[in-house]
Design a protein around this motif. Sequence first.
Motif, PDB file in Angstrom:
ATOM      1  N   LYS A   1       0.823  -1.214   0.000  1.00 23.74           N
ATOM      2  CA  LYS A   1       0.000   0.000   0.000  1.00 23.74           C
ATOM      3  C   LYS A   1       0.859   1.267   0.000  1.00 23.74           C
ATOM      4  N   LEU A   2       2.085   1.182   0.498  1.00 19.93           N
ATOM      5  CA  LEU A   2       2.948   2.360   0.533  1.00 19.93           C
ATOM      6  C   LEU A   2       3.527   2.704  -0.829  1.00 19.93           C
ATOM      7  N   THR A   3       3.543   1.757  -1.755  1.00 16.82           N
ATOM      8  CA  THR A   3       4.166   1.989  -3.057  1.00 16.82           C
ATOM      9  C   THR A   3       3.146   2.110  -4.185  1.00 16.82           C
ATOM     10  N   ARG A   4       1.857   2.194  -3.842  1.00 19.23           N
ATOM     11  CA  ARG A   4       0.835   2.229  -4.896  1.00 19.23           C
ATOM     12  C   ARG A   4       0.935   3.454  -5.778  1.00 19.23           C
ATOM     13  N   VAL A   5       1.528   4.538  -5.263  1.00 14.01           N
ATOM     14  CA  VAL A   5       1.712   5.722  -6.097  1.00 14.01           C
ATOM     15  C   VAL A   5       2.536   5.393  -7.334  1.00 14.01           C
ATOM     16  N   THR A   6       3.384   4.371  -7.225  1.00 11.14           N
ATOM     17  CA  THR A   6       4.179   3.903  -8.375  1.00 11.14           C
ATOM     18  C   THR A   6       3.546   2.688  -9.041  1.00 11.14           C
ATOM     19  N   THR A   7       3.181   1.698  -8.249  1.00 12.47           N
ATOM     20  CA  THR A   7       2.733   0.429  -8.843  1.00 12.47           C
ATOM     21  C   THR A   7       1.366   0.532  -9.504  1.00 12.47           C
ATOM     22  N   ASP A   8       0.543   1.504  -9.108  1.00 14.31           N
ATOM     23  CA  ASP A   8      -0.772   1.683  -9.727  1.00 14.31           C
ATOM     24  C   ASP A   8      -0.732   2.653 -10.900  1.00 14.31           C
ATOM     25  N   ASN A   9       0.452   3.179 -11.200  1.00  9.68           N
ATOM     26  CA  ASN A   9       0.608   4.116 -12.313  1.00  9.68           C
ATOM     27  C   ASN A   9       1.413   3.423 -13.409  1.00  9.68           C
ATOM     28  N   PRO A  10       0.761   3.018 -14.510  1.00  7.82           N
ATOM     29  CA  PRO A  10       1.448   2.219 -15.533  1.00  7.82           C
ATOM     30  C   PRO A  10       2.738   2.847 -16.048  1.00  7.82           C
ATOM     31  N   LYS A  11       2.750   4.144 -16.239  1.00 12.19           N
ATOM     32  CA  LYS A  11       3.951   4.797 -16.769  1.00 12.19           C
ATOM     33  C   LYS A  11       5.080   4.745 -15.748  1.00 12.19           C
ATOM     34  N   ARG A  12       4.766   5.051 -14.501  1.00 14.66           N
ATOM     35  CA  ARG A  12       5.785   4.994 -13.449  1.00 14.66           C
ATOM     36  C   ARG A  12       6.273   3.569 -13.233  1.00 14.66           C
ATOM     37  N   LEU A  13       5.342   2.636 -13.270  1.00 18.29           N
ATOM     38  CA  LEU A  13       5.709   1.240 -13.063  1.00 18.29           C
ATOM     39  C   LEU A  13       6.631   0.753 -14.168  1.00 18.29           C
TER      40      LEU A  13
END
Length: 245
Positions: free
Chosen positions: A186-198
Amino acid sequence: MEELDFSGKTVLVIGGSSGIGNGIARSFLERGATVYVWGTRPSADDYADSPDACLEGLHYWQVDVAKATQIDAAPTPFERLDVLVQAQGTVLYDRQEFEPEGFSHVVEVNLISLMSCARKFHAQLKAAQGAMIIISSAAAFHSTRGNPAYNASKTGAFGLTRTLGEAWARDGIRVNGIAPGLVQTKLTRVTTDNPKRLEGALRAIPLGRLGTPQDMANVAIFLASPLAAYMLGQTLLVDGGMLLA
């Protein structure tokens, strides 16, 4: 494997209600340990909607480690403690960590509570000749420009691991740590839920995938076991090779 059997051992995982901490707690449980976890919600049932939490078979207590009074007042319903895992952690986005209140809150959870909890359980760890594992972050080894409090606190956790490792060795307590890379929680969703960032993040990881709580749990089991009996004050970077470049 006998060295990885924790039957008859007592383990406390602070921050064990979800994410990396929960993965670690469940791994100890699967290896025969009696496992206690601390989390911030009122009861274990309140994690039913959390996809990265499974509290079945674990003994749960609500303790908010951002509040020193709650740490001091928390019950210790076990006579001995063989392994203490400190996996508590938080992060704030949208530049909240640049403000005094946000900075202080993150440091309180990610760093100051580590020492408070270590001190609380020192006597029991000494009596059991036990192990303490501190979860820091790969952020301790590089800049994270949007999160000064997270970075400072995780760098501090890295230093605390070394210092307590030396300070408590003659008490028979082995202190080591784990620095996870990018793990889907849950702490990394800002990255993992963003396809471009991921996509960009995965390009930077030589193994080509995110880490998992189980990846971190495997290392925690090793560090708590007799296989790591001569390791002291070390923080193992478990990041899929992310920091090699």
